[in-house]
Design an enzyme around this catalytic site. Structure first.
Site, PDB file in Angstrom:
ATOM      1  N   ARG A  19      67.100  39.290   1.853  1.00  0.00           N
ATOM      2  CA  ARG A  19      66.586  38.862   0.943  1.00  0.00           C
ATOM      3  C   ARG A  19      65.285  39.235   0.250  1.00  0.00           C
ATOM      4  NH1 ARG A  19      62.881  34.699  -0.284  1.00  0.00           N
ATOM      5  NH2 ARG A  19      63.517  33.061  -1.960  1.00  0.00           N
ATOM      6  N   SER A  73      73.159  28.023  -2.094  1.00  0.00           N
ATOM      7  CA  SER A  73      72.170  26.922  -1.790  1.00  0.00           C
ATOM      8  C   SER A  73      72.509  25.605  -2.579  1.00  0.00           C
ATOM      9  CB  SER A  73      70.822  27.383  -2.297  1.00  0.00           C
ATOM     10  OG  SER A  73      70.463  28.469  -1.546  1.00  0.00           O
ATOM     11  N   LYS A 133      58.953  30.502  -0.456  1.00  0.00           N
ATOM     12  CA  LYS A 133      59.684  30.330  -1.590  1.00  0.00           C
ATOM     13  C   LYS A 133      58.911  29.503  -2.429  1.00  0.00           C
ATOM     14  CE  LYS A 133      64.182  28.657  -3.219  1.00  0.00           C
ATOM     15  NZ  LYS A 133      64.655  29.574  -4.292  1.00  0.00           N
TER      16      LYS A 133
HETATM   17  N1  3NM Z   1      65.412  28.765   0.344  1.00  0.00           N
HETATM   18  P1  3NM Z   1      60.859  29.763   5.630  1.00  0.00           P
HETATM   19  S1  3NM Z   1      63.464  27.235   1.277  1.00  0.00           S
HETATM   20  C1  3NM Z   1      64.761  31.096   0.824  1.00  0.00           C
HETATM   21  O1  3NM Z   1      65.256  25.210  -0.353  1.00  0.00           O
HETATM   22  C2  3NM Z   1      64.546  29.537   1.022  1.00  0.00           C
HETATM   23  O2  3NM Z   1      66.631  26.601  -0.749  1.00  0.00           O
HETATM   24  C3  3NM Z   1      64.980  27.444   0.399  1.00  0.00           C
HETATM   25  O3  3NM Z   1      61.736  30.398   4.395  1.00  0.00           O
HETATM   26  C4  3NM Z   1      65.543  26.280  -0.160  1.00  0.00           C
HETATM   27  O4  3NM Z   1      61.588  29.607   6.636  1.00  0.00           O
HETATM   28  C5  3NM Z   1      63.365  29.073   1.497  1.00  0.00           C
HETATM   29  O5  3NM Z   1      59.644  30.858   6.107  1.00  0.00           O
HETATM   30  C6  3NM Z   1      62.256  29.562   2.157  1.00  0.00           C
HETATM   31  O6  3NM Z   1      60.294  28.374   5.397  1.00  0.00           O
HETATM   32  C7  3NM Z   1      62.477  29.429   3.695  1.00  0.00           C
END
Ligand code: 3NM
Length: 223
Positions: free
Chosen positions: A52, A124, A153
């Site tokens: 990503r 998603s 994000k």
């Molecule tokens: N998508 P971390 S939250 C890429 O809610 C991504 O769809 C999300 O990163 C969604 O594990 C997210 O560091 C970030 O919190 C996840």
């Protein structure tokens, strides 16, 4: 003639692959080599990897493509499927094992057809309606989040805990599911208890002092 949408990956195989789902791009590990981090993470027990390359300072063009190829090679060595975030052209050019997209992107079945081989297509989803649409469109798994607050994000939606995961399972929907957003080895158990097949993480592994140990701690939750 069958389209590739008719040749979907086996749901139980996808379920197992989702167990410890690591997502990373170059900006997620600014102080060390993404290749080294991924190698360690796979040694610790990562079961699926998503490239990503997004956000301020992310690589573009040829540089992004070259990093993707290196990470794909590490995945191949480790026997872990390699998925590309959003960029179907890159996924096709690399012969990636799959693609992960958001709601704005083309329907899952059309992405699989476009890749022209049996690919894992993840989508998603943040609401029941989005989940329903993704399932109808042929998603192989759903990423549900953000479960917890995330710093990875910037345009993440409102934190929703495990509510949607529980709701989907309560309705008898058995599509492979993975929780995402702020998940760590410490707070992952409720996500799995809610009915997710696995957890996907960026920072819990890429930002860990010891990525191998962090991946192993997540893998251990599956017994
Ligand atoms: N998508 P971390 S939250 C890429 O809610 C991504 O769809 C999300 O990163 C969604 O594990 C997210 O560091 C970030 O919190 C996840």
């Amino acid at each position: 003639m069958n389209s590739y949408s008719d040749q979907r990956p086996e749901p139980d195989t996808v379920r197992r692959q989702l167990a410890v789902y690591f997502i990373m791009g170059s900006i997620n590990c600014p102080d060390r080599s993404p290749v080294a981090v991924l190698r360690e993470a796979i040694a610790g027990g990562v079961t699926l990897f998503q490239f990503r390359e997004k956000g301020a300072g992310a690589l573009t063009g040829q540089a992004a493509y070259e990093l993707a190829r290196e990470l794909q090679a590490v995945c191949r060595e480790g026997g872990v499927p390699f998925i590309v975030n959003d960029d179907v052209d890159m996924a096709a050019a690399l012969g990636a094992d799959g693609i992960h997209v958001g709601q704005e992107d083309a329907p899952a079945d059309s992405l699989r057809d476009r890749l022209g081989y049996k690919a894992i297509v993840g989508v998603s989803a943040h609401t029941l309606e989005e989940a329903g649409r993704a399932i109808r469109d042929g998603a192989d798994y759903l990423g549900i989040g953000p479960v917890y607050p995330t710093r990875s994000k910037h345009d993440a939606r409102t934190v929703q805990g495990t509510r949607l995961i529980q709701e989907l399972r309560g309705l008898g929907i058995d599509i492979p599911l993975v929780g995402i957003g702020g998940i760590t080895p410490g707070n992952a158990p409720p996500v799995l208890a809610a009915g997710a097949d696995g957890v996907s993480v960026i920072s819990a592994i890429s930002g860990a002092e010891d990525p191998r140990q962090a991946a192993a701690a997540l893998a251990a939750l599956h017994g």
